[in-house]
Design a protein around this motif. Sequence first.
Motif, PDB file in Angstrom:
ATOM      1  N   UNK A  17      38.059  41.228  28.170  1.00 20.49           N
ATOM      2  CA  UNK A  17      37.943  39.872  28.714  1.00 20.49           C
ATOM      3  C   UNK A  17      37.974  39.901  30.237  1.00 20.49           C
ATOM      4  N   UNK A  18      38.804  40.763  30.807  1.00 19.47           N
ATOM      5  CA  UNK A  18      38.870  40.909  32.264  1.00 19.47           C
ATOM      6  C   UNK A  18      37.517  41.325  32.826  1.00 19.47           C
ATOM      7  N   UNK A  19      36.904  42.323  32.209  1.00 22.40           N
ATOM      8  CA  UNK A  19      35.606  42.810  32.672  1.00 22.40           C
ATOM      9  C   UNK A  19      34.537  41.739  32.473  1.00 22.40           C
ATOM     10  N   UNK A  20      34.543  41.108  31.312  1.00 22.59           N
ATOM     11  CA  UNK A  20      33.548  40.059  31.032  1.00 22.59           C
ATOM     12  C   UNK A  20      33.662  38.910  32.032  1.00 22.59           C
ATOM     13  N   UNK A  21      34.899  38.519  32.353  1.00 19.75           N
ATOM     14  CA  UNK A  21      35.114  37.421  33.303  1.00 19.75           C
ATOM     15  C   UNK A  21      34.610  37.781  34.692  1.00 19.75           C
ATOM     16  N   UNK A  22      34.819  39.033  35.079  1.00 18.93           N
ATOM     17  CA  UNK A  22      34.367  39.478  36.397  1.00 18.93           C
ATOM     18  C   UNK A  22      32.848  39.502  36.475  1.00 18.93           C
ATOM     19  N   UNK A  23      32.209  40.050  35.446  1.00 17.19           N
ATOM     20  CA  UNK A  23      30.740  40.108  35.429  1.00 17.19           C
ATOM     21  C   UNK A  23      30.153  38.704  35.360  1.00 17.19           C
ATOM     22  N   UNK A  24      30.780  37.827  34.593  1.00 20.18           N
ATOM     23  CA  UNK A  24      30.290  36.449  34.500  1.00 20.18           C
ATOM     24  C   UNK A  24      30.348  35.752  35.852  1.00 20.18           C
ATOM     25  N   UNK A  25      31.415  35.991  36.591  1.00 20.15           N
ATOM     26  CA  UNK A  25      31.601  35.336  37.882  1.00 20.15           C
ATOM     27  C   UNK A  25      30.708  35.927  38.981  1.00 20.15           C
ATOM     28  N   UNK A  26      30.598  37.265  39.006  1.00 21.25           N
ATOM     29  CA  UNK A  26      29.932  37.931  40.129  1.00 21.25           C
ATOM     30  C   UNK A  26      28.628  38.632  39.778  1.00 21.25           C
ATOM     31  N   UNK A  27      28.366  38.823  38.489  1.00 14.10           N
ATOM     32  CA  UNK A  27      27.115  39.454  38.082  1.00 14.10           C
ATOM     33  C   UNK A  27      27.157  40.959  37.951  1.00 14.10           C
ATOM     34  N   UNK A  28      28.187  41.620  38.520  1.00 16.77           N
ATOM     35  CA  UNK A  28      28.274  43.074  38.478  1.00 16.77           C
ATOM     36  C   UNK A  28      29.664  43.516  38.935  1.00 16.77           C
ATOM     37  N   UNK A  29      29.949  44.795  38.778  1.00 15.73           N
ATOM     38  CA  UNK A  29      31.167  45.411  39.305  1.00 15.73           C
ATOM     39  C   UNK A  29      30.748  46.710  39.985  1.00 15.73           C
ATOM     40  N   UNK A  30      30.979  46.818  41.280  1.00 13.27           N
ATOM     41  CA  UNK A  30      30.599  48.015  42.016  1.00 13.27           C
ATOM     42  C   UNK A  30      31.774  48.966  42.249  1.00 13.27           C
ATOM     43  N   UNK A  31      32.965  48.399  42.380  1.00 19.29           N
ATOM     44  CA  UNK A  31      34.156  49.194  42.645  1.00 19.29           C
ATOM     45  C   UNK A  31      35.267  48.737  41.708  1.00 19.29           C
ATOM     46  N   UNK A  32      35.909  49.685  41.054  1.00 20.22           N
ATOM     47  CA  UNK A  32      37.045  49.353  40.206  1.00 20.22           C
ATOM     48  C   UNK A  32      38.218  50.240  40.591  1.00 20.22           C
ATOM     49  N   UNK A  33      39.365  49.625  40.834  1.00 23.86           N
ATOM     50  CA  UNK A  33      40.584  50.357  41.163  1.00 23.86           C
ATOM     51  C   UNK A  33      41.625  50.029  40.105  1.00 23.86           C
ATOM     52  N   UNK A  34      42.042  51.053  39.371  1.00 26.84           N
ATOM     53  CA  UNK A  34      43.042  50.878  38.312  1.00 26.84           C
ATOM     54  C   UNK A  34      44.422  51.191  38.867  1.00 26.84           C
ATOM     55  N   UNK A  35      45.051  50.154  39.422  1.00 27.27           N
ATOM     56  CA  UNK A  35      46.345  50.329  40.067  1.00 27.27           C
ATOM     57  C   UNK A  35      47.501  49.875  39.187  1.00 27.27           C
ATOM     58  N   UNK A  36      47.215  49.132  38.138  1.00 28.07           N
ATOM     59  CA  UNK A  36      48.286  48.641  37.262  1.00 28.07           C
ATOM     60  C   UNK A  36      48.963  49.796  36.545  1.00 28.07           C
ATOM     61  N   UNK A  37      50.264  49.697  36.402  1.00 34.25           N
ATOM     62  CA  UNK A  37      51.012  50.731  35.699  1.00 34.25           C
ATOM     63  C   UNK A  37      52.501  50.484  35.847  1.00 34.25           C
ATOM     64  N   UNK A  38      53.291  51.354  35.233  1.00 35.80           N
ATOM     65  CA  UNK A  38      54.738  51.238  35.373  1.00 35.80           C
ATOM     66  C   UNK A  38      55.297  52.547  35.899  1.00 35.80           C
ATOM     67  N   UNK A  39      56.425  52.434  36.581  1.00 40.18           N
ATOM     68  CA  UNK A  39      57.066  53.607  37.157  1.00 40.18           C
ATOM     69  C   UNK A  39      58.105  54.200  36.230  1.00 40.18           C
ATOM     70  N   UNK A  40      58.895  55.086  36.791  1.00 42.05           N
ATOM     71  CA  UNK A  40      59.932  55.768  36.020  1.00 42.05           C
ATOM     72  C   UNK A  40      61.209  54.939  36.066  1.00 42.05           C
ATOM     73  N   UNK A  41      61.525  54.274  34.975  1.00 45.63           N
ATOM     74  CA  UNK A  41      62.709  53.413  34.932  1.00 45.63           C
ATOM     75  C   UNK A  41      63.826  53.997  34.090  1.00 45.63           C
ATOM     76  N   UNK A  42      63.640  55.209  33.573  1.00 44.78           N
ATOM     77  CA  UNK A  42      64.647  55.804  32.700  1.00 44.78           C
ATOM     78  C   UNK A  42      65.546  56.781  33.447  1.00 44.78           C
ATOM     79  N   UNK A  43      64.988  57.850  33.974  1.00 43.90           N
ATOM     80  CA  UNK A  43      65.789  58.866  34.649  1.00 43.90           C
ATOM     81  C   UNK A  43      66.457  59.847  33.707  1.00 43.90           C
ATOM     82  N   UNK A  44      66.230  59.687  32.409  1.00 44.28           N
ATOM     83  CA  UNK A  44      66.839  60.578  31.426  1.00 44.28           C
ATOM     84  C   UNK A  44      66.127  61.926  31.411  1.00 44.28           C
ATOM     85  N   UNK A  45      66.906  63.001  31.356  1.00 39.81           N
ATOM     86  CA  UNK A  45      66.305  64.315  31.183  1.00 39.81           C
ATOM     87  C   UNK A  45      65.828  64.455  29.750  1.00 39.81           C
TER      88      UNK A  45
END
Length: 280
Positions: A80-108
Amino acid sequence: MASKIILGRGIALITGAASGIGRETAFAFAEAGVTGIAFADINEQGAQAAAEESKTYATNGEYRCIAVHVNISDEDSVQKMVDSTVKEFGRIDYCVNSAGIGNTSGAVMPNLKLDFFSKIMDINVKGTMLCDRAVARAMAQQEPLTYTSRRHGTRSLGRGSIVNLGSTNSYVAVPGMMGYTTSKHAVIGVTKSAALDCAQFHIRVNALCPAWVDTPMMQASLARVPTLGQLIKTASPLRRAAIPEEVADCIVFLCSPSASYINGAGLLVDAGLSLTAHVP
């Protein structure tokens, strides 16, 4: 904040754009002259606020932006994210996948909880793959961008550039970070495989691998582990964390005409931290 690379045109889709590296990268793209940006994040309100702020830095008179909700670990949400972007702008030239989670455990490892390991792999690895796959499908259908230089005339830039966020932990291990380190090693595997598979469509896929970056995620880590601040000063050859601009500018470079022959690479941005054991 000042991007050193001029993109001139094109549409960018950036996940994790509500804060941290993703937010700063979106601002750098706006300043580099793109025509439009889709700010994607699970925090849609934060993405909307970042999108509004980006107008302050935009240098393209035709600049537009939208905010899109996305859960990168959910296949339908990513599509849906990709479809919404293409619908709005017609194309995608650059994609940066920055979403993610860090290390919140610390357990060995002997004490590592399986649910934490599964969650971090689901978001950082599966999420990266889902975004790469959906974006590559869209890019493969569009006409390539071209670039004209004063020295050599016009050349093709291909159908798009994808940058995945890895980490110094994509290359080295740290005690108590098995889930995060494994996920970031896997991001390199996703990147290399995607780069080979997408080359036939003239789509480049690379990874940007920073060490500590002064973002809200790092500040949360400092709150959990008060000794981390001194560790960064001791371990980093520059005795500090990176500022988000230093990472964002490298991402813009990987998407620019200057990097048009770089594919399947993992670019370390760590002040030399991973070169050796640093002795102050």
